[in-house]
Design a protein around this motif. Structure first.
Motif, PDB file in Angstrom:
ATOM      1  N   PHE A  66       0.857  -1.180   0.000  1.00  0.00           N
ATOM      2  CA  PHE A  66       0.000   0.000   0.000  1.00  0.00           C
ATOM      3  C   PHE A  66       0.894   1.231   0.000  1.00  0.00           C
ATOM      4  O   PHE A  66       2.126   1.119   0.080  1.00  0.00           O
ATOM      5  N   ASN A  67       0.326   2.398  -0.105  1.00  0.00           N
ATOM      6  CA  ASN A  67       1.116   3.619  -0.237  1.00  0.00           C
ATOM      7  C   ASN A  67       0.301   4.822   0.202  1.00  0.00           C
ATOM      8  O   ASN A  67      -0.925   4.767   0.275  1.00  0.00           O
ATOM      9  N   ASP A  68       0.987   5.907   0.500  1.00  0.00           N
ATOM     10  CA  ASP A  68       0.354   7.197   0.794  1.00  0.00           C
ATOM     11  C   ASP A  68      -0.704   7.101   1.889  1.00  0.00           C
ATOM     12  O   ASP A  68      -1.811   7.618   1.757  1.00  0.00           O
ATOM     13  N   LEU A  69      -0.342   6.473   2.996  1.00  0.00           N
ATOM     14  CA  LEU A  69      -1.268   6.375   4.124  1.00  0.00           C
ATOM     15  C   LEU A  69      -1.514   7.738   4.766  1.00  0.00           C
ATOM     16  O   LEU A  69      -2.617   8.046   5.212  1.00  0.00           O
ATOM     17  N   HIS A  70      -0.469   8.554   4.850  1.00  0.00           N
ATOM     18  CA  HIS A  70      -0.563   9.915   5.405  1.00  0.00           C
ATOM     19  C   HIS A  70      -1.222   9.939   6.788  1.00  0.00           C
ATOM     20  O   HIS A  70      -2.015  10.834   7.097  1.00  0.00           O
ATOM     21  N   GLY A  71      -0.883   8.975   7.617  1.00  0.00           N
ATOM     22  CA  GLY A  71      -1.357   8.994   8.989  1.00  0.00           C
ATOM     23  C   GLY A  71      -2.855   8.859   9.165  1.00  0.00           C
ATOM     24  O   GLY A  71      -3.379   9.202  10.224  1.00  0.00           O
ATOM     25  N   ASN A  72      -3.563   8.348   8.161  1.00  0.00           N
ATOM     26  CA  ASN A  72      -5.019   8.206   8.261  1.00  0.00           C
ATOM     27  C   ASN A  72      -5.360   6.933   9.033  1.00  0.00           C
ATOM     28  O   ASN A  72      -5.680   5.898   8.443  1.00  0.00           O
ATOM     29  N   LEU A  73      -5.309   7.021  10.339  1.00  0.00           N
ATOM     30  CA  LEU A  73      -5.604   5.873  11.181  1.00  0.00           C
ATOM     31  C   LEU A  73      -7.107   5.636  11.286  1.00  0.00           C
ATOM     32  O   LEU A  73      -7.568   4.503  11.229  1.00  0.00           O
ATOM     33  N   PRO A 130      -3.915  13.575   9.613  1.00  0.00           N
ATOM     34  CA  PRO A 130      -4.959  14.097  10.498  1.00  0.00           C
ATOM     35  C   PRO A 130      -4.418  14.324  11.907  1.00  0.00           C
ATOM     36  O   PRO A 130      -3.371  13.781  12.285  1.00  0.00           O
ATOM     37  N   LEU A 131      -5.191  15.067  12.688  1.00  0.00           N
ATOM     38  CA  LEU A 131      -4.727  15.481  14.011  1.00  0.00           C
ATOM     39  C   LEU A 131      -4.339  14.303  14.892  1.00  0.00           C
ATOM     40  O   LEU A 131      -3.362  14.389  15.642  1.00  0.00           O
ATOM     41  N   LEU A 132      -5.074  13.201  14.834  1.00  0.00           N
ATOM     42  CA  LEU A 132      -4.799  12.057  15.693  1.00  0.00           C
ATOM     43  C   LEU A 132      -3.349  11.620  15.591  1.00  0.00           C
ATOM     44  O   LEU A 132      -2.736  11.221  16.593  1.00  0.00           O
ATOM     45  N   SER A 133      -2.766  11.702  14.411  1.00  0.00           N
ATOM     46  CA  SER A 133      -1.360  11.347  14.231  1.00  0.00           C
ATOM     47  C   SER A 133      -0.470  12.580  14.180  1.00  0.00           C
ATOM     48  O   SER A 133       0.585  12.633  14.809  1.00  0.00           O
ATOM     49  N   HIS A 137       3.357  14.234  16.009  1.00  0.00           N
ATOM     50  CA  HIS A 137       4.460  14.058  15.051  1.00  0.00           C
ATOM     51  C   HIS A 137       4.520  12.635  14.518  1.00  0.00           C
ATOM     52  O   HIS A 137       5.598  12.060  14.330  1.00  0.00           O
ATOM     53  N   ASP A 138       3.341  12.062  14.285  1.00  0.00           N
ATOM     54  CA  ASP A 138       3.147  10.780  13.605  1.00  0.00           C
ATOM     55  C   ASP A 138       3.672   9.567  14.355  1.00  0.00           C
ATOM     56  O   ASP A 138       3.759   8.474  13.786  1.00  0.00           O
ATOM     57  N   GLU A 139       3.946   9.705  15.632  1.00  0.00           N
ATOM     58  CA  GLU A 139       4.283   8.522  16.421  1.00  0.00           C
ATOM     59  C   GLU A 139       3.149   7.486  16.408  1.00  0.00           C
ATOM     60  O   GLU A 139       3.421   6.280  16.313  1.00  0.00           O
ATOM     61  N   PRO A 140       1.863   7.909  16.488  1.00  0.00           N
ATOM     62  CA  PRO A 140       0.799   6.903  16.440  1.00  0.00           C
ATOM     63  C   PRO A 140       0.806   6.078  15.156  1.00  0.00           C
ATOM     64  O   PRO A 140       0.518   4.873  15.183  1.00  0.00           O
ATOM     65  N   THR A 141       1.126   6.703  14.025  1.00  0.00           N
ATOM     66  CA  THR A 141       1.133   5.963  12.763  1.00  0.00           C
ATOM     67  C   THR A 141       2.272   4.955  12.712  1.00  0.00           C
ATOM     68  O   THR A 141       2.091   3.820  12.246  1.00  0.00           O
ATOM     69  N   ILE A 142       3.455   5.345  13.181  1.00  0.00           N
ATOM     70  CA  ILE A 142       4.568   4.395  13.207  1.00  0.00           C
ATOM     71  C   ILE A 142       4.215   3.216  14.112  1.00  0.00           C
ATOM     72  O   ILE A 142       4.481   2.049  13.780  1.00  0.00           O
TER      73      ILE A 142
END
Length: 606
Positions: A66-73, A130-133, A137-142
């Motif tokens: 997949f690609n281009d997730l951009h932190g969309n949890l 999005p704000l959630l990530s 600074h995108d720690e939630p996405t990692i």
């Protein structure tokens, strides 16, 4: 502190349901010194094992990508959370898609019965989130990608939004240098390698992260080379790419393909954060079907045609489009090129048939298809827990109302209603800084999502929360004021459709009072009709001085607007989200919401 190669391996070993990436050492000096060099993955150590029988000549290897997730949890809202599907009778329908709780379930179901399974990504996992990530600074996405069992990804341009040092932290772990730790545990970093073969440290001339990585399972070896688009400096702030150089994608991939071949790795996949434009917007469009003609266009076509035949498949991204196409390699042999749209709405399932006798992929047996991340499957409990935990931290900030709208305000089209709204907000903020501010210009690429009227949990219809505003403008650009001559303003408008933007125009969103005609029957800069350019009804005077508000990205000449980097009398204001928030608060209420702008400032001819 950045993690060492040893601690990187230790993090991988703690994950019993995925492969071990063996790091060989440091890559470069400076901020990225501790990043892992090319390594291998061994299923024997990590549990994606094989049966007890002697393996045959051919082994199917599953590649999920997949690609281009951009932190969309969380599931993306509006059109950003839908895909178009072609039906058997030729009609189309839209399907709600996306959300990491569903993506995890789909990937885990897809892996069942596939002991030889790899999960890879094509960049832009983070950035413009999005704000959630983004708030963290995108720690939630990692953290989510670790739980998704991602094996490897290329970098994308958005991985450099906050610069190389922050990317190194996402890879290696550690608390944020200015904000510290967000929880009682130190951020551990990515359990998977980021690959950046064509991103070099200008001082050392070496890749800032690992250029390649090798997956191994019971004698099967598959190498991955990761690159981002060479034009990254044109679409990322100058500060984000400071000290870095970005090299040609084809030359870099071909270079490291030879390196892998020299190491006995003959099955190679390129992870390329550059993409194309399919002839159909439907995710399941067959661009190889008879009569489809050129099923895909754009930069990836030339790249695919010139990447060495030693590479067996290309996983791509960046354009947020969905396609599974074959493009002939330089030897005239069809090769699979895939992209899974964006925001976690799709994943690609590719079967690579590995020939144990030759160590290569039997290219004629490669098959691939995109699959929708539907929301009709059970949510992955660990992802729900992750989202709930970070939402608890974000809620006091994100749920705060900042404005009211009377309907959806979209961000699609040459001129979009949301683009007009944001430009007006920046003009109003500019006038606060300097009452002589005349106009504002906003780049469409900086608008990441629409404003939707429908209520979300805990709010009423028409309420715009801070979290929604953050999702629209997540880059933390400042609003800058600069002086330009009228001739320069005209030149900026022409740069939308000329120079580096000639083939793929980048139309700026303009504030109220600025109008002009775009004639698509013409070519190049002539598409902007000079005599039509008006500011508050008066023609732009080439010799006069105009005060222009832009974001800091444009003020640095970004997006192919070099003239915007030549302004004078600079004033740097607060971030652009603050400007939007102030405008919504001042101009809307529950009883008098803002209506979607008419988007009638640019007249399109042809």
């Amino acid at each position: 502190m950045p993690a060492t190669a040893q601690s990187y391996r230790q993090r991988r070993r703690r994950r019993t349901n995925r492969l071990l990436a063996v790091a060989a050492g440091a890559v470069t000096a400076g901020a990225l010194a501790a990043a892992a060099l090319p390594g291998t993955a061994s299923a024997g150590e990590a549990g994606r094992g094989h049966g007890g029988h002697e393996p045959g000549r051919y082994q199917d290897v599953q590649l999920l990508s997949f690609n281009d997730l951009h932190g969309n949890l969380e599931p993306p809202a509006g059109s950003s959370g839908r895909v178009t599907e072609v039906q058997p009778d030729g009609t189309t329908k839209t399907v709600d898609a996306g959300g990491v709780e569903y993506l995890a379930t789909h990937l885990r179901q897809a892996r069942k019965g596939n002991p030889y399974s790899i999960t890879a990504a094509g960049g832009d996992m983070v950035g413009a989130s999005p704000l959630l990530s983004g708030l963290f600074h995108d720690e939630p996405t990692i953290e989510a990608l670790n739980k998704l069992d991602l094996d490897v990804t290329s970098v994308g341009n958005h991985e450099f939004d906050e610069g190389a040092r922050e990317l190194a932290r996402l890879q290696n772990g550690g608390c944020h240098p200015t904000e510290g730790c967000y929880t009682d545990k130190e951020f551990e970093g990515a359990d998977f390698p980021y690959l950046a073969a064509n991103v070099l440290d200008e001082k050392t001339g070496k890749p800032v992260l690992a250029p390649y990585w090798v997956w191994k399972n019971n004698g099967v070896k598959v190498g991955f080379i990761g690159v981002t688009l060479e034009g990254t400096p044109d679409i990322v702030s100058a500060e984000g790419v400071k000290g870095l150089s970005f090299k040609d994608e084809v030359e870099t991939i071909n270079k490291y393909a030879k390196v892998l071949q020299g190491q006995g790795v003959k099955s190679i996949v390129a992870l390329i954060h550059e993409g194309g434009f399919p002839a159909s917007t439907s995710y399941n469009y067959d661009c190889d079907s008879p009569g489809a003609g050129d099923g895909i266009s754009g930069p990836i076509v030339d790249i695919a045609k010139n990447v060495t035949p030693q590479v067996d498949a290309l996983v791509t991204g960046h354009t947020h489009n969905a396609y599974v196409c074959t493009i002939d390699d330089p030897a005239g042999k069809p090769r699979m090129v895939t992209s899974a749209a964006s925001f976690g709405r799709l994943y690609t399932d590719t079967t690579l048939t590995y020939d144990r006798w030759t160590g290569d992929i039997a290219r004629t047996a490669v098959k691939s298809a995109n699959h929708v991340v539907t929301r009709d499957v059970p949510k992955a409990p660990d992802m729900t827990s992750l989202i709930d935990r970070w939402n608890t931290l974000a809620a006091p900030i994100g749920n705060r109302p900042i404005g009211y709208i009377s309907g959806d305000i979209g961000n699609t089209g040459t001129e979009s209603p949301l683009g007009d709204l944001i430009a007006d907000a920046q003009l109003a903020y500019g006038k606060e800084l300097d009452p002589e501010t005349d106009l504002a210009l906003m780049n469409s690429g900086g608008i990441r999502a629409p404003l939707t009227y429908a209520a979300k949990a805990g709010e009423d219809d028409g309420v715009v929360t801070y979290a929604e505003g953050f999702t629209v403008q997540p880059f933390a650009n400042t609003v800058n004021l600069q002086d330009f001559t009228g001739a320069q303003v005209i030149q900026v408008l022409k740069e939308q459709v000329s120079g580096s933007n000639a083939e793929a125009p980048k139309i700026l969103q303009v504030s109220s009072g600025l109008t002009y005609t775009l004639d698509l029957t013409k070519t190049g800069a002539d598409r902007v009709v000079t005599d039509s350019i008006r500011l508050n009804g008066a023609a732009i005077d080439p010799a006069a001085t105009y005060r222009v508000a832009t974001n800091s990205f444009l003020a640095g000449g970004g997006d192919g607007f070099p003239t915007l980097g030549q302004g004078t009398n600079d004033v740097v204001g607060a971030d652009d989200l603050k400007a939007l928030e102030q405008y919504l608060t001042a101009n809307s209420s529950a009883t008098a919401p803002i209506a979607p702008p008419a988007a009638d400032r640019i007249t399109i001819v042809g």
